[in-house]
Design an enzyme around this catalytic site. Structure first.
Site, PDB file in Angstrom:
ATOM      1  N   ASP A  14      27.792  -7.320  23.346  1.00 46.90           N
ATOM      2  CA  ASP A  14      26.569  -6.927  24.043  1.00 46.90           C
ATOM      3  C   ASP A  14      26.792  -7.209  25.524  1.00 46.90           C
ATOM      4  O   ASP A  14      27.719  -7.933  25.902  1.00 46.90           O
ATOM      5  CB  ASP A  14      25.382  -7.753  23.517  1.00 46.90           C
ATOM      6  CG  ASP A  14      24.093  -7.422  24.261  1.00 46.90           C
ATOM      7  OD1 ASP A  14      23.790  -6.225  24.424  1.00 46.90           O
ATOM      8  OD2 ASP A  14      23.390  -8.356  24.714  1.00 46.90           O
ATOM      9  N   SER A  15      25.897  -6.674  26.340  1.00 45.67           N
ATOM     10  CA  SER A  15      25.966  -6.958  27.767  1.00 45.67           C
ATOM     11  C   SER A  15      25.732  -8.449  28.036  1.00 45.67           C
ATOM     12  O   SER A  15      26.050  -8.926  29.118  1.00 45.67           O
ATOM     13  CB  SER A  15      24.904  -6.139  28.489  1.00 45.67           C
ATOM     14  OG  SER A  15      23.641  -6.381  27.896  1.00 45.67           O
ATOM     15  N   CYS A  17      24.486  -3.453  21.471  1.00 41.25           N
ATOM     16  CA  CYS A  17      23.757  -3.174  22.712  1.00 41.25           C
ATOM     17  C   CYS A  17      23.352  -1.707  22.664  1.00 41.25           C
ATOM     18  O   CYS A  17      24.196  -0.834  22.422  1.00 41.25           O
ATOM     19  CB  CYS A  17      24.681  -3.434  23.905  1.00 41.25           C
ATOM     20  SG  CYS A  17      24.007  -2.921  25.495  1.00 41.25           S
ATOM     21  N   GLU A  51      14.829 -13.281  29.039  1.00 41.41           N
ATOM     22  CA  GLU A  51      15.864 -14.248  29.435  1.00 41.41           C
ATOM     23  C   GLU A  51      15.268 -15.474  30.114  1.00 41.41           C
ATOM     24  O   GLU A  51      15.900 -16.520  30.176  1.00 41.41           O
ATOM     25  CB  GLU A  51      16.907 -13.550  30.312  1.00 41.41           C
ATOM     26  CG  GLU A  51      17.521 -12.402  29.527  1.00 41.41           C
ATOM     27  CD  GLU A  51      18.978 -12.134  29.822  1.00 41.41           C
ATOM     28  OE1 GLU A  51      19.511 -12.732  30.753  1.00 41.41           O
ATOM     29  OE2 GLU A  51      19.556 -11.322  29.085  1.00 41.41           O
ATOM     30  N   CYS A  81      16.076  -1.878  22.295  1.00 45.89           N
ATOM     31  CA  CYS A  81      16.737  -2.770  23.247  1.00 45.89           C
ATOM     32  C   CYS A  81      16.848  -4.120  22.561  1.00 45.89           C
ATOM     33  O   CYS A  81      15.906  -4.555  21.885  1.00 45.89           O
ATOM     34  CB  CYS A  81      15.904  -2.882  24.524  1.00 45.89           C
ATOM     35  SG  CYS A  81      16.535  -4.130  25.668  1.00 45.89           S
ATOM     36  N   HIS A 139      16.525  -7.022  23.515  1.00 41.58           N
ATOM     37  CA  HIS A 139      15.587  -8.072  23.897  1.00 41.58           C
ATOM     38  C   HIS A 139      14.173  -7.863  23.342  1.00 41.58           C
ATOM     39  O   HIS A 139      13.386  -8.803  23.285  1.00 41.58           O
ATOM     40  CB  HIS A 139      15.492  -8.173  25.419  1.00 41.58           C
ATOM     41  CG  HIS A 139      16.742  -8.683  26.074  1.00 41.58           C
ATOM     42  ND1 HIS A 139      17.971  -8.100  25.883  1.00 41.58           N
ATOM     43  CD2 HIS A 139      16.937  -9.724  26.931  1.00 41.58           C
ATOM     44  CE1 HIS A 139      18.878  -8.765  26.598  1.00 41.58           C
ATOM     45  NE2 HIS A 139      18.273  -9.752  27.242  1.00 41.58           N
TER      46      HIS A 139
HETATM   47  N1  DGL Z   1      21.579  -5.237  25.679  1.00 44.03           N
HETATM   48  C1  DGL Z   1      20.871  -4.224  26.433  1.00 44.03           C
HETATM   49  C2  DGL Z   1      20.370  -3.126  25.498  1.00 44.03           C
HETATM   50  O1  DGL Z   1      20.165  -3.327  24.315  1.00 44.03           O
HETATM   51  C3  DGL Z   1      19.716  -4.823  27.219  1.00 44.03           C
HETATM   52  C4  DGL Z   1      20.139  -5.684  28.381  1.00 44.03           C
HETATM   53  C5  DGL Z   1      20.885  -4.927  29.468  1.00 44.03           C
HETATM   54  O2  DGL Z   1      20.275  -4.107  30.188  1.00 44.03           O
HETATM   55  O3  DGL Z   1      22.074  -5.116  29.566  1.00 44.03           O
HETATM   56  O4  DGL Z   1      20.181  -2.021  25.934  1.00 44.03           O
END
Ligand code: DGL
Length: 267
Positions: free
Chosen positions: A7-8, A70, A152, A183, A185
């Protein structure tokens, strides 16, 4: 089998948690690209380059399958990563199709919202997958970028997240029956989103992704080791990651993923 998950940053831990539950007999290595988060506001080309670099590291670490935990990276990079992985026998999974499967199973009227980062909404992966599976569906696609930094910071309930969710989603009230939390989050805001959108079924792709991966790879027969690696602060990842994973991620190491190379080299 060793499964690489990336993931990012921290958010993909929601997917990791479900994978660990559904595939207890596989070794999991999770890479959070915390030095380069967020992916959600970056161009498709940049997200593809970052995703290939991370996948290169995972392949070199012995991953025989890769889960893109992600939504933004799945939207931009899944087809290219799948093609590159295929040549080397590495299966690549994303979170969009499983999220759409869950929405198709949950909806009643075909009025569905997709909530995601700017990149995910602009990249249209969810909209295209829904149009294929439910051609008559009416889909509202809504970027909700501020929810990422709020998660976060640990601001998951109360005045601020409720006001942000109301501002993004209030106009959908009474117009949809299902919303895809597209997403990593957003599952943390389920109570707040449910308050703003009463009666709407909230679909979270983490669980459906884990089931799709289990269907393809089986639950595994090993001991199920877990390891986490990040490209920036270990401390912050452990502290903030706890609310995504439900437990403190441990052990965590720092890595420099390097450039795209090997199986996942880019031209
Ligand atoms: N992990 C990213 C997503 O699911 C969200 C956080 C980011 O923008 O990197 O799209």
């Amino acid at each position: 089998m060793r499964i690489g998950i990336f993931d990012s940053g921290i958010g993909g831990l929601t997917v990791h948690r479900e994978l660990a539950r559904a595939l207890p007999g596989h070794d999991l290595i999770y890479l959070g690209d915390t030095a380069r988060v967020p992916y959600g506001t970056r161009s498709p080309e940049t997200v593809i380059r970052y995703s290939f670099a991370v996948a290169s590291y995972l392949a070199e670490s012995g991953a025989e399958a890769v889960v893109i935990a992600c939504n933004t990276a799945t939207t931009h990079a899944l087809p290219a990563l799948e093609a590159a992985g295929h040549a080397a026998g590495i299966k690549v999974f994303g979170v969009v199709e499983p999220g759409v499967d869950a929405a198709v199973a949950a909806h009643h009227t075909g009025a569905i919202a997709v909530l995601g980062t700017e990149g995910t909404i602009r990249g249209q992966a969810y909209q295209k997958a829904l149009a294929k599976r439910l051609p008559a569906a009416s889909v509202a696609a809504v970027p909700c970028p501020l929810l990422v930094p709020l998660a976060e910071e640990g601001w998951l309930t109360g005045e601020v997240p409720t006001a942000v969710a109301e501002r993004y989603l209030g106009h959908l009230r009474g117009t949809i029956d299902t919303a895809i939390l597209g997403c990593t989050h957003y599952p943390l805001f389920k109570p707040v989103i449910a308050e703003v959108l009463p009666g709407v079924t909230l679909v979270d792709s983490a669980e459906s992704t884990a089931h799709a991966v289990r269907d393809a790879l089986g639950p595994g027969t090993g001991l199920g080791g877990q390891r986490f690696v990040v490209t920036d602060h270990i401390d912050r990842f452990q502290r903030v990651g706890e609310q995504f994973l439900g437990a403190r991620p441990d052990p965590v190491d720092w890595v420099d993923v390097g450039p795209p190379r090997g199986v996942f080299a880019l031209d």
